[in-house]
Design an enzyme around this catalytic site. Structure first.
Site, PDB file in Angstrom:
ATOM      1  N   ARG A 183       0.822  -1.231   0.000  1.00  0.00           N
ATOM      2  CA  ARG A 183       0.000   0.000   0.000  1.00  0.00           C
ATOM      3  C   ARG A 183       0.848   1.271   0.000  1.00  0.00           C
ATOM      4  NH1 ARG A 183      -3.276  -3.189   3.407  1.00  0.00           N
ATOM      5  NH2 ARG A 183      -5.045  -3.947   2.216  1.00  0.00           N
ATOM      6  N   LYS A 226       3.256  11.524 -10.895  1.00  0.00           N
ATOM      7  CA  LYS A 226       2.438  10.692 -11.792  1.00  0.00           C
ATOM      8  C   LYS A 226       3.192   9.393 -12.053  1.00  0.00           C
ATOM      9  CE  LYS A 226      -0.408  13.905 -14.433  1.00  0.00           C
ATOM     10  NZ  LYS A 226      -0.684  14.475 -15.769  1.00  0.00           N
ATOM     11  N   GLU A 229       9.914  18.910 -24.003  1.00  0.00           N
ATOM     12  CA  GLU A 229       9.280  19.186 -22.700  1.00  0.00           C
ATOM     13  C   GLU A 229       9.841  20.473 -22.089  1.00  0.00           C
ATOM     14  OE1 GLU A 229       6.722  17.669 -21.479  1.00  0.00           O
ATOM     15  OE2 GLU A 229       6.708  15.581 -22.127  1.00  0.00           O
ATOM     16  N   LYS A 283       7.442  23.238 -12.771  1.00  0.00           N
ATOM     17  CA  LYS A 283       6.621  22.045 -12.537  1.00  0.00           C
ATOM     18  C   LYS A 283       6.249  21.951 -11.054  1.00  0.00           C
ATOM     19  CE  LYS A 283       5.445  17.501 -13.530  1.00  0.00           C
ATOM     20  NZ  LYS A 283       5.502  16.377 -14.426  1.00  0.00           N
ATOM     21  N   GLU A 321      -4.367  17.282 -10.824  1.00  0.00           N
ATOM     22  CA  GLU A 321      -4.834  17.777 -12.121  1.00  0.00           C
ATOM     23  C   GLU A 321      -6.342  18.044 -12.159  1.00  0.00           C
ATOM     24  OE1 GLU A 321      -2.579  16.141 -15.426  1.00  0.00           O
ATOM     25  OE2 GLU A 321      -4.321  16.433 -16.709  1.00  0.00           O
ATOM     26  N   ARG A 333      -2.792  21.992 -13.464  1.00  0.00           N
ATOM     27  CA  ARG A 333      -1.765  21.016 -13.845  1.00  0.00           C
ATOM     28  C   ARG A 333      -1.912  20.602 -15.310  1.00  0.00           C
ATOM     29  NH1 ARG A 333       1.048  16.077 -10.511  1.00  0.00           N
ATOM     30  NH2 ARG A 333       2.297  15.344 -12.259  1.00  0.00           N
ATOM     31  N   ASN A 342       0.209  19.771 -20.038  1.00  0.00           N
ATOM     32  CA  ASN A 342      -0.090  18.923 -21.197  1.00  0.00           C
ATOM     33  C   ASN A 342      -0.110  19.723 -22.496  1.00  0.00           C
ATOM     34  OD1 ASN A 342      -0.375  16.615 -19.604  1.00  0.00           O
ATOM     35  ND2 ASN A 342      -2.484  17.155 -19.103  1.00  0.00           N
ATOM     36  N   HIS A 377       0.278  17.990 -25.800  1.00  0.00           N
ATOM     37  CA  HIS A 377       0.160  16.545 -25.572  1.00  0.00           C
ATOM     38  C   HIS A 377      -1.064  15.906 -26.235  1.00  0.00           C
ATOM     39  CE1 HIS A 377       3.400  17.221 -22.792  1.00  0.00           C
ATOM     40  NE2 HIS A 377       3.448  15.949 -22.446  1.00  0.00           N
ATOM     41  N   HIS A 397      -0.249  12.703 -28.312  1.00  0.00           N
ATOM     42  CA  HIS A 397      -0.741  11.346 -28.039  1.00  0.00           C
ATOM     43  C   HIS A 397      -1.386  10.738 -29.283  1.00  0.00           C
ATOM     44  CE1 HIS A 397      -0.702  12.080 -23.417  1.00  0.00           C
ATOM     45  NE2 HIS A 397       0.487  11.810 -23.914  1.00  0.00           N
ATOM     46  N   HIS A 445       8.394  10.543 -27.550  1.00  0.00           N
ATOM     47  CA  HIS A 445       7.371  11.356 -26.873  1.00  0.00           C
ATOM     48  C   HIS A 445       7.696  12.857 -26.935  1.00  0.00           C
ATOM     49  CE1 HIS A 445       4.276  12.523 -24.059  1.00  0.00           C
ATOM     50  NE2 HIS A 445       5.190  13.124 -23.326  1.00  0.00           N
TER      51      HIS A 445
HETATM   52  N1  GLY Z   1       3.679  15.355 -17.508  1.00  0.00           N
HETATM   53  C1  GLY Z   1       2.537  16.080 -17.107  1.00  0.00           C
HETATM   54  C2  GLY Z   1       2.306  16.078 -15.632  1.00  0.00           C
HETATM   55  O1  GLY Z   1       3.151  15.618 -14.888  1.00  0.00           O
HETATM   56  O2  GLY Z   1       1.285  16.525 -15.186  1.00  0.00           O
END
Ligand code: GLY
Length: 369
Positions: free
Chosen positions: A122, A144, A186, A228, A238, A242, A246, A249, A253, A267
């Site tokens: 956990r 993430k 990025e 960030k 998010e 947040r 993206n 993105h 994607h 990417h």
């Molecule tokens: N790579 C986008 C984020 O971490 O929210």
């Protein structure tokens, strides 16, 4: 030439160390987190061959013993099977709740190992030692974690913040030029989404940074993770801002899905092309000046980065099919596509208010040129 940026999430604060030589000092930096002098490190064959011994010596310097698991490199590793491999290996290693797992590699290893740490007993703590530019400026920070499934990328995962991030600038020296420049996708995203001065700095110093200037690389990683950290602190899961991270993105994607997540498109390359397309959409909607997309494309080309759809080798689906591929994106909310658009370099915002026809038009133009 070392810096520390802190992520100030209440109760889960952590530091990101940035600079050269951090692998050598890994033991000293990780030791305060440990209840016993032992860590389990998961890496891939590429990073393992280049840097695992340096890490082992760095840990041993503080009396820390390292056990390691080495996985195959590549996006295909981020799957259920390897998640199970990691978890079973960590359990076999008798990892306890108070132990620390180390994710040593690029974004694939960081996401996979972070997720394994999130679900093991956990939740055990983990340290990110990102080895690609993309992982240093983006995926290792913010918690993430996850894997891909046959339904798409990153569709299974959790938010699990690391306890420490060590971004060693020296390891960037072993990246291929293509991988490094992909990571720059990025990096430029941060300037575009919220810091016009940083974009200007990149216009002037980007080529020197790409050529290997260490101080410039430290600056780029620091400014990116500062931005960030600030966004993640405001909106960890998010619910709002947040999503700005993206930028580019949604297009990326779709392009990654269209190219089958292969070496045809990395990417970060998709992010760069996606940012250029997002600026094109913004300009067509009259949100930003017509000069902004041109300025961005000039920068990307000057850096030698992928800029246009024609920079992707091989055939692409038509515009309608590309828009359909966006439908599986996590940024779909109540069936509506969400885009990050811009009012100019440094001022992005999140919106669902974009017509499908306009996106198709922009993609048709981009496919023709
Ligand atoms: N790579 C986008 C984020 O971490 O929210």
């Amino acid at each position: 030439m070392r810096d520390i940026v802190s992520v100030n999430l209440p109760g889960r604060e952590y530091d990101i160390h940035i600079g050269p030589g951090l692998l050598d000092d890994a033991g000293m930096l990780i030791a305060p987190l440990l209840s016993q002098p032992r860590v389990r490190v998961i890496t891939d064959e590429t990073v393992g061959a280049l840097h695992l011994e340096t890490l082992r010596v760095g840990l041993a310097g503080a009396g820390i013993v390292m056990e390691s698991l080495v996985l195959k490199p590549g996006e295909g590793t981020k799957n259920w099977e390897n998640l199970s491999t990691c978890v079973e290996w960590l359990l076999g290693q008798k990892v306890e709740r108070r132990d620390v797992v180390v994710a040593f590699g690029g974004g694939v290893i960081g996401d996979l190992v972070g997720f394994a740490a999130a679900i093991l007993r956990r939740g055990v703590r983990f340290v990110q030692i990102p080895t690609s530019l993309l992982a240093q400026v983006d995926s290792s920070v913010g918690g993430k974690t996850g894997i891909n499934t046959r339904h798409g990328k990153n569709l299974v995962g959790s938010f699990h913040q690391p306890s420490l991030v060590l971004a060693d600038i020296d390891v960037l020296g072993t990246l291929t030029q293509r991988d490094f420049l992909a990571g720059c996708g990025e990096v430029v995203k941060y300037g575009l989404l919220g810091d016009a001065k940083f974009f200007e700095w990149l216009e002037t110093n980007g080529p020197k940074m790409a050529a290997g200037d260490v101080a410039a690389r430290v600056h780029v990683v620091r400014r990116s993770v500062e931005m960030k950290a600030e966004i993640v602190t405001r909106d960890e899961t998010e619910q709002g801002d947040r999503a700005l991270l993206n930028l580019g993105h949604t297009f990326c994607h779709a392009l990654e899905a269209a190219t089958g997540y292969t070496g045809r498109l990395l990417h970060g390359e998709g992010v760069a092309i996606g940012c250029a397309l997002a600026f094109e959409v913004s300009s067509k909607m009259g949100l930003c000046s017509q000069e902004d997309p041109s300025r961005l494309r000039a920068f990307l080309k000057n850096m030698g980065m992928k800029t246009d759809l024609s920079d992707i080798e091989g055939d692409l689906p038509n515009a309608e099919a590309l828009v359909d591929l966006m439908g599986q994106d996590k940024k779909v909310l109540d069936g509506q596509l969400r885009f990050i658009l811009t009012r100019g370099i440094g001022t992005s915002f999140v919106t669902s208010d974009v017509s499908r026809d306009l996106i198709v038009d922009v993609l048709q133009d981009a496919l023709r040129s």
